[in-house]
Design a protein around this motif. Structure first.
Motif, PDB file in Angstrom:
ATOM      1  N   PRO A  97       8.081  69.286 -48.701  1.00  0.00           N
ATOM      2  CA  PRO A  97       8.956  70.119 -47.730  1.00  0.00           C
ATOM      3  C   PRO A  97      10.326  69.510 -47.434  1.00  0.00           C
ATOM      4  CG  PRO A  97       6.481  69.743 -46.957  1.00  0.00           C
ATOM      5  CD  PRO A  97       6.965  69.009 -47.975  1.00  0.00           C
ATOM      6  N   ALA A  98      11.227  70.323 -47.213  1.00  0.00           N
ATOM      7  CA  ALA A  98      12.691  69.848 -47.181  1.00  0.00           C
ATOM      8  C   ALA A  98      12.817  69.561 -45.675  1.00  0.00           C
ATOM      9  CB  ALA A  98      13.581  71.085 -47.504  1.00  0.00           C
ATOM     10  N   ALA A  99      11.963  69.963 -44.737  1.00  0.00           N
ATOM     11  CA  ALA A  99      12.183  69.957 -43.274  1.00  0.00           C
ATOM     12  C   ALA A  99      11.028  69.778 -42.700  1.00  0.00           C
ATOM     13  CB  ALA A  99      13.039  71.187 -42.724  1.00  0.00           C
ATOM     14  N   ASP A 100      11.210  69.102 -41.400  1.00  0.00           N
ATOM     15  CA  ASP A 100       9.793  68.837 -40.522  1.00  0.00           C
ATOM     16  C   ASP A 100       9.528  70.246 -40.028  1.00  0.00           C
ATOM     17  OD1 ASP A 100       9.913  66.464 -40.914  1.00  0.00           O
ATOM     18  OD2 ASP A 100      10.927  65.804 -38.779  1.00  0.00           O
ATOM     19  N   SER A 101       8.015  70.662 -39.642  1.00  0.00           N
ATOM     20  CA  SER A 101       7.663  71.708 -38.954  1.00  0.00           C
ATOM     21  C   SER A 101       8.118  71.419 -37.575  1.00  0.00           C
ATOM     22  CB  SER A 101       6.251  72.294 -39.185  1.00  0.00           C
ATOM     23  OG  SER A 101       5.602  70.917 -38.798  1.00  0.00           O
ATOM     24  N   GLU A 102       7.670  72.421 -36.457  1.00  0.00           N
ATOM     25  CA  GLU A 102       8.046  71.880 -35.121  1.00  0.00           C
ATOM     26  C   GLU A 102       7.071  71.032 -34.690  1.00  0.00           C
ATOM     27  OE1 GLU A 102       8.252  73.717 -30.772  1.00  0.00           O
ATOM     28  OE2 GLU A 102       8.070  75.037 -32.343  1.00  0.00           O
ATOM     29  N   MET A 103       5.826  71.203 -35.305  1.00  0.00           N
ATOM     30  CA  MET A 103       4.774  70.326 -34.894  1.00  0.00           C
ATOM     31  C   MET A 103       5.141  68.707 -35.403  1.00  0.00           C
ATOM     32  SD  MET A 103       1.965  70.417 -33.063  1.00  0.00           S
ATOM     33  CE  MET A 103       1.687  68.795 -32.315  1.00  0.00           C
ATOM     34  N   ALA A 104       5.571  68.901 -36.453  1.00  0.00           N
ATOM     35  CA  ALA A 104       5.806  67.338 -37.241  1.00  0.00           C
ATOM     36  C   ALA A 104       7.020  66.755 -36.261  1.00  0.00           C
ATOM     37  CB  ALA A 104       6.204  67.520 -38.665  1.00  0.00           C
ATOM     38  N   ALA A 105       7.715  67.401 -36.189  1.00  0.00           N
ATOM     39  CA  ALA A 105       9.132  66.922 -35.414  1.00  0.00           C
ATOM     40  C   ALA A 105       8.857  66.408 -34.004  1.00  0.00           C
ATOM     41  CB  ALA A 105      10.172  67.930 -35.155  1.00  0.00           C
ATOM     42  N   ARG A 106       7.810  67.310 -33.187  1.00  0.00           N
ATOM     43  CA  ARG A 106       7.271  66.842 -31.861  1.00  0.00           C
ATOM     44  C   ARG A 106       6.499  65.602 -31.953  1.00  0.00           C
ATOM     45  NH1 ARG A 106       9.413  69.517 -27.561  1.00  0.00           N
ATOM     46  NH2 ARG A 106       9.578  71.887 -28.121  1.00  0.00           N
ATOM     47  N   LEU A 107       5.501  65.295 -33.227  1.00  0.00           N
ATOM     48  CA  LEU A 107       4.820  64.195 -33.312  1.00  0.00           C
ATOM     49  C   LEU A 107       5.848  63.020 -33.430  1.00  0.00           C
ATOM     50  CD1 LEU A 107       1.921  65.454 -35.612  1.00  0.00           C
ATOM     51  CD2 LEU A 107       1.798  64.817 -33.234  1.00  0.00           C
ATOM     52  N   ASN A 108       6.819  63.365 -34.353  1.00  0.00           N
ATOM     53  CA  ASN A 108       7.787  61.969 -34.415  1.00  0.00           C
ATOM     54  C   ASN A 108       8.507  61.795 -33.321  1.00  0.00           C
ATOM     55  OD1 ASN A 108       7.258  62.200 -37.332  1.00  0.00           O
ATOM     56  ND2 ASN A 108       9.102  63.023 -37.828  1.00  0.00           N
ATOM     57  N   ASP A 109       8.735  62.510 -32.370  1.00  0.00           N
ATOM     58  CA  ASP A 109       9.347  62.512 -31.224  1.00  0.00           C
ATOM     59  C   ASP A 109       8.279  61.943 -29.756  1.00  0.00           C
ATOM     60  OD1 ASP A 109      11.993  62.456 -29.749  1.00  0.00           O
ATOM     61  OD2 ASP A 109      11.267  64.170 -28.670  1.00  0.00           O
ATOM     62  N   SER A 110       7.313  61.794 -30.105  1.00  0.00           N
ATOM     63  CA  SER A 110       6.177  61.526 -28.951  1.00  0.00           C
ATOM     64  C   SER A 110       5.973  60.354 -28.801  1.00  0.00           C
ATOM     65  CB  SER A 110       4.977  62.293 -29.593  1.00  0.00           C
ATOM     66  OG  SER A 110       4.439  61.465 -30.638  1.00  0.00           O
ATOM     67  N   GLY A 111       6.477  59.490 -29.596  1.00  0.00           N
ATOM     68  CA  GLY A 111       6.136  57.813 -29.676  1.00  0.00           C
ATOM     69  C   GLY A 111       4.751  57.634 -30.609  1.00  0.00           C
ATOM     70  N   LEU A 112       4.168  58.480 -30.886  1.00  0.00           N
ATOM     71  CA  LEU A 112       3.090  58.095 -32.022  1.00  0.00           C
ATOM     72  C   LEU A 112       3.776  57.662 -33.253  1.00  0.00           C
ATOM     73  CD1 LEU A 112       0.963  61.261 -31.686  1.00  0.00           C
ATOM     74  CD2 LEU A 112      -0.108  58.839 -31.275  1.00  0.00           C
ATOM     75  N   ILE A 113       3.153  56.554 -33.979  1.00  0.00           N
ATOM     76  CA  ILE A 113       3.724  56.078 -35.205  1.00  0.00           C
ATOM     77  C   ILE A 113       2.726  56.428 -36.333  1.00  0.00           C
ATOM     78  CG2 ILE A 113       4.198  53.952 -36.276  1.00  0.00           C
ATOM     79  CD1 ILE A 113       5.697  54.328 -33.605  1.00  0.00           C
ATOM     80  N   THR A 114       3.157  57.591 -37.044  1.00  0.00           N
ATOM     81  CA  THR A 114       2.457  58.314 -37.999  1.00  0.00           C
ATOM     82  C   THR A 114       2.729  57.549 -39.249  1.00  0.00           C
ATOM     83  OG1 THR A 114       2.697  60.578 -37.129  1.00  0.00           O
ATOM     84  CG2 THR A 114       2.244  60.355 -39.281  1.00  0.00           C
ATOM     85  N   PHE A 115       1.583  56.933 -39.970  1.00  0.00           N
ATOM     86  CA  PHE A 115       1.886  56.251 -41.108  1.00  0.00           C
ATOM     87  C   PHE A 115       0.922  56.688 -42.292  1.00  0.00           C
ATOM     88  CE2 PHE A 115      -1.698  54.276 -39.000  1.00  0.00           C
ATOM     89  CZ  PHE A 115      -2.603  53.703 -40.193  1.00  0.00           C
ATOM     90  N   GLY A 116       0.448  57.937 -42.333  1.00  0.00           N
ATOM     91  CA  GLY A 116      -0.381  58.469 -43.384  1.00  0.00           C
ATOM     92  C   GLY A 116      -0.684  59.673 -43.348  1.00  0.00           C
ATOM     93  N   LYS A 117      -1.275  60.347 -44.468  1.00  0.00           N
ATOM     94  CA  LYS A 117      -1.870  61.658 -44.356  1.00  0.00           C
ATOM     95  C   LYS A 117      -3.155  61.428 -44.857  1.00  0.00           C
ATOM     96  CE  LYS A 117       1.885  65.259 -44.594  1.00  0.00           C
ATOM     97  NZ  LYS A 117       2.275  66.387 -45.019  1.00  0.00           N
TER      98      LYS A 117
END
Length: 496
Positions: free
Chosen positions: A99-119
């Motif tokens: 995808p070219a852009a984050d979904s709102e949920m992904a953007a919120r996760l990125n802004d939450s303080g959680l450190i996402t490192f894998g799918k």
């Protein structure tokens, strides 16, 4: 704290508190999680797409953001768009789709303080009750590596069970959080429909799908629900009214609980699954709640016909969307045989038939609301079988031959009828006769890990409450966790 040796002992809120106090850094926690991933993922195949670049960026720009600041996190690889990160949806066709852009949920996760490192791994389009697909293969159960972790959020559940992370993003359209939580011996909560204000899944399977997390602890699940429901800004003002997390610090009222061991349709229930529900009932009684056996007050076959009607219809839509995103015709999509047949049948479902099925959903929801006027909570086995092998639901050679023949005729869309639905119901609900109900009605439900059988495998007990009574369920879960702790119970691979 030694982040490498002590990391598995903490839940997500516990890790965040260590970061906030300065006792450990987010970078150290990420390294601890990545070390466990390197050790266990070759055995489990839980995480299928690394996101190390994003994770390093999130650590670098962390700040102090929310209740989970600095906590390592993984996300299910299904309909969750992170810019520049492959979103396969468990499909060979989409393995290179970025995808070219984050979904709102992904953007919120990125802004939450959680450190996402894998799918994490899933089934193709989340449609199977096993985490198994043609692009990444199977995710194996940490309690027995010869078995599957369950689907469709099996990658997330296995990662939590192995303590790679204490909490992982998942989604549930017919039991996809609760089933793998049961198989992997962790806590799996499905919130009431519409509570997550950051993610609009109203068009996924007719509103059956919600996203949440699978967790080690009840309080992590409650705190995450506070965040996605928008409660965190209001908690300081009046936590007793607004906070799910605050609710878990108080016992529930004395509850009237209906124990139902019979599936809504004619499905055999394994003795260990029945034992899990029976043990949960005894725990509830010991805590002062009233438990009595009861029976469903609706037609289970009508329920499953309506559920499958909607799934077929939306699978056809999802496959069409995949073709559009990839700029391919549908016959050229590299999708699995089951998915292609479901989509073909779904093309024969009319808009009127879908509306009739959704009307059945509404009617059954009204019946359950009436049921809940007499009972606060419904208790059932979470699933009908112990963990299964990864090929347990594969079509036989004869079934594959018939499926390919039907597709070759181009007449798959002519197959849809009540007789077809009745023919596939028994196989469709072999594992999950109990879980789809909460997706259909929109009510909250959870799988609680209270029972391990003699062979060492976990078996969850499912609790459901009326729509909107999420706090009550979380209170009961916290009470059960205190009475019968499960956090210390880790699968054998964690002790090798």
């Amino acid at each position: 704290m030694n982040p490498f040796s002590e990391y598995p002992q903490y839940d997500a809120l516990g890790l965040a508190q260590l970061v906030q106090s300065g006792e450990v850094s987010a970078g150290e926690l990420l390294k601890a999680a990545q070390t466990r991933l390197a050790e266990f993922n070759p055995l489990l195949n839980a995480v299928v797409t690394p996101m190390d670049e994003l994770a390093e960026s999130l650590v670098k720009n962390l700040g102090t953001r929310g209740p989970f600041t600095g906590v390592p996190f993984v996300v299910k690889d299904l309909m969750l768009r992170f810019a520049g990160v492959p979103m396969s949806n468990g499909s060979v066709a989409m393995k290179d789709y970025c995808p070219a852009a984050d979904s709102e949920m992904a953007a919120r996760l990125n802004d939450s303080g959680l450190i996402t490192f894998g799918k994490t791994n899933t089934s193709e389009l989340g449609a199977s009750a096993l985490a198994n697909n043609a692009v990444f293969g199977s995710t194996f159960n940490p309690w027995d590596l010869s078995l599957n972790s369950g689907g469709s959020s099996g990658g997330s559940a296995a990662a939590v069970a192995a303590r790679i992370v204490p909490m992982a993003y998942a989604s549930d359209g017919g039991g996809s959080i609760r089933l793998p939580a049961s198989y992997c011996g962790i806590f799996g909560f499905k919130p009431s429909r519409g509570l997550n204000r950051f993610e609009d899944l109203s068009k996924a399977w007719g509103g059956a799908v919600v996203s949440h997390v699978c967790t080690v602890s009840v309080r992590d699940s409650a705190a995450y629900l506070d965040w996605v429901a928008g409660n965190t800004d209001q908690v300081a003002a009046n936590p007793a009214l607004t906070s799910y997390l605050h609710a878990t610090t108080m016992p529930p009222k004395r509850l009237k609980i209906a124990l139902i061991n019979q599936a809504p349709v004619e499905t055999p229930i394994h003795r260990d699954c029945l034992s899990a529900a029976a043990k949960a009932a005894k725990h509830c009684e010991a805590l002062g709640h009233d438990v009595e056996e009861a029976a469903w007050n609706f037609d289970g076959r009508e329920l499953m016909r309506a559920f499958l009607t909607v799934i077929f219809y939306y699978t056809a839509r999802d496959v069409a969307n995949m073709a559009q995103w990839l700029e391919l015709t549908e016959p050229r999509l590299a999708i699995e045989l089951n998915t292609r047949l479901m989509a073909g049948i779904g093309k024969g479902v009319s808009d009127d038939q879908v509306q009739q099925a959704l009307a059945v959903w509404q009617r059954i929801g009204e019946r359950l609301a009436d049921f809940h006027s007499r009972y606060d909570v419904i208790l059932t086995p979470t699933v009908a079988t112990p963990p299964l092998a990864s090929d347990a639901l594969d079509p036989t050679v004869l079934e594959q031959w018939l499926m390919r023949g039907l597709l070759a005729t181009g007449l798959a869309d002519k197959l849809f009828c009540a007789r077809l639905l009745d023919a596939i119901i028994s196989k469709a609900v072999q594992q999950t006769p109990f879980t789809p109900l909460a997706n259909i009605t929109g009510q909250p439900a959870m799988s609680v890990p209270l029972y391990w059988s003699d062979d060492g495998l976990p078996h969850g007990a499912q609790f459901m409450a009326a729509t909107g009574n999420d706090r009550l369920l979380l209170q009961l879960a916290a009470q059960l966790q205190q009475a019968e702790p499960w956090k210390h119970r880790m699968p054998p691979i964690c002790h090798q």
